[in-house]
Design a protein around this motif. Structure first.
Motif, PDB file in Angstrom:
ATOM      1  N   GLU A   1       9.900  -4.120  -0.899  1.00 25.48           N
ATOM      2  CA  GLU A   1       8.897  -4.414   0.132  1.00 25.48           C
ATOM      3  C   GLU A   1       9.567  -4.663   1.477  1.00 25.48           C
ATOM      4  OE1 GLU A   1       4.830  -5.377   1.439  1.00 25.48           O
ATOM      5  OE2 GLU A   1       5.725  -4.205  -0.166  1.00 25.48           O
TER       6      GLU A   1
ATOM      7  N   TYR B   1      10.664  -1.338   2.857  1.00 25.58           N
ATOM      8  CA  TYR B   1       9.485  -0.592   3.294  1.00 25.58           C
ATOM      9  C   TYR B   1       9.029  -1.058   4.675  1.00 25.58           C
ATOM     10  CZ  TYR B   1       4.552   0.747   3.482  1.00 25.58           C
ATOM     11  OH  TYR B   1       3.337   1.242   3.888  1.00 25.58           O
TER      12      TYR B   1
ATOM     13  N   ARG C   1       8.526   7.031  -2.441  1.00 24.93           N
ATOM     14  CA  ARG C   1       7.322   7.406  -3.197  1.00 24.93           C
ATOM     15  C   ARG C   1       6.094   6.717  -2.627  1.00 24.93           C
ATOM     16  NH1 ARG C   1      10.687   7.152  -7.782  1.00 24.93           N
ATOM     17  NH2 ARG C   1      10.069   4.995  -8.192  1.00 24.93           N
ATOM     18  N   ARG C   2       6.233   5.433  -2.323  1.00 31.11           N
ATOM     19  CA  ARG C   2       5.099   4.701  -1.745  1.00 31.11           C
ATOM     20  C   ARG C   2       4.722   5.273  -0.387  1.00 31.11           C
ATOM     21  NH1 ARG C   2       5.018  -1.771  -0.220  1.00 31.11           N
ATOM     22  NH2 ARG C   2       3.132  -1.717   1.062  1.00 31.11           N
TER      23      ARG C   2
ATOM     24  N   GLN D   1       2.934   8.569  -0.819  1.00 31.62           N
ATOM     25  CA  GLN D   1       1.572   8.384  -1.319  1.00 31.62           C
ATOM     26  C   GLN D   1       0.635   7.929  -0.209  1.00 31.62           C
ATOM     27  OE1 GLN D   1       2.188   5.603  -4.519  1.00 31.62           O
ATOM     28  NE2 GLN D   1       2.840   7.171  -5.973  1.00 31.62           N
ATOM     29  N   GLU D   2       1.157   7.126   0.723  1.00 31.46           N
ATOM     30  CA  GLU D   2       0.342   6.631   1.830  1.00 31.46           C
ATOM     31  C   GLU D   2       0.224   7.651   2.950  1.00 31.46           C
ATOM     32  OE1 GLU D   2       2.097   2.905   2.901  1.00 31.46           O
ATOM     33  OE2 GLU D   2       1.237   1.859   1.172  1.00 31.46           O
TER      34      GLU D   2
END
Length: 292
Positions: free
Chosen positions: A89, A92, A129-130, A133-134
């Protein structure tokens, strides 16, 4: 380093010092604070810098920080709970901040990201990946990654809200509007939980997801695929701008309560009232979020 996390930590450390009755000169080891508040040492270091600027802590001759002389009690009734922020997190949010600040080029390789943020390839892949996806980064054919367009200025942010004013209220009045009661009730339960205290500890990402989920659910009820698609595209563009903004918890709670009013209008089939309230809600939101 995400500013919101460091600010919350600074408040918590200040309260920890005063509530524990720490004497001036008491050392404040980064590792111990990181373990206590369940975060890494980097945000602790940033929080201590903020407290040093406020004369709450002072540099220690042997390195690090110690409790300063004659500090005032911390404001606030108690320690702010911090949602667990793991390394993924933090990475990110750091990438999001650097991208919005223009510190990352449109095209970038995994090796560059690993070196910049000091993470392993496995950790990076989880973050990528996150992000993919966003919808704000995508893999380039053959090599590297490319960032997609996002809202990066106050003016485009305001334009996004003006666009929402045009389409979201209109969607409620579409002749093809069909209420998805089950989906709306799930959103209501989520918004009620936030309004009744959850908003105080939810991360910016969790707040954004819950609120955009409600608005997209209402847009889907319009039966107009262009309204839903337009809102989804805009949400992807504004996501990082929302993460970057410091969360005003009082304002966020008020918006959740407005969401409950909006949902109840729709559940009672008062569509004209719901459309008017949607306009009021969005105007309130853009005024609050662009006032600084």
């Amino acid at each position: 380093m995400p500013r919101a996390l460091a600010d919350v930590l600074a408040t918590n450390i200040h309260q920890h010092i005063t509530q524990s009755g720490m004497a001036p000169g008491t050392r404040l080891p980064e590792r111990a604070l990181a373990e206590q508040f369940n975060v890494s040492r980097s945000p602790v270091r940033e929080a201590l810098k903020r407290l040093a600027a406020q004369s709450v802590v002072a540099a220690h001759p042997d390195g690090g920080y110690a409790v300063a002389e004659g500090i005032a009690p911390a404001s606030g009734a108690g320690v702010i709970e911090i949602e667990t922020v793991d390394a993924d997190e933090q990475t990110y949010l750091a990438i999001a901040e650097d991208r919005l600040a223009g510190r990352l080029e449109d095209r970038i390789t995994e090796n560059e990201l690993m070196r910049r943020y000091g993470i392993t390839r496995a950790q990076l892949h989880a973050v990528l990946r996150r992000m993919a996806q966003e919808g704000w980064i995508e893999r380039r054919p053959g090599h590297g990654w490319m960032f997609q367009s996002v809202l990066t200025s106050a003016e485009t942010y305001r334009q996004g809200y003006r666009y929402r004013l045009l389409i979201e209220a209109a969607g409620i009045l579409e002749p093809t509007f069909r209420l998805d009661r089950d989906a709306l009730m799930r959103c209501r339960i989520e918004q009620e939980g936030l309004a009744n205290g959850g908003v105080r500890t939810a991360s910016p990402a969790a707040l954004f997801d819950a609120n955009s989920r409600l608005h997209e659910t209402i847009a889907a009820c319009s039966g107009n695929v262009f309204i839903l698609d337009g809102l989804r595209r805009l949400d992807r563009l504004r996501r990082l701008m929302e993460y970057r903004k410091a969360v005003d918890r009082d304002q966020a709670e008020r918006r959740c309560r407005e969401h409950l009013t909006l949902i109840d209008f729709l559940l009672e089939d008062q569509r004209e009232a719901a459309a008017d309230f949607m306009k009021l809600h969005l105007r309130n939101a853009v005024r609050e979020k662009t006032s600084d």
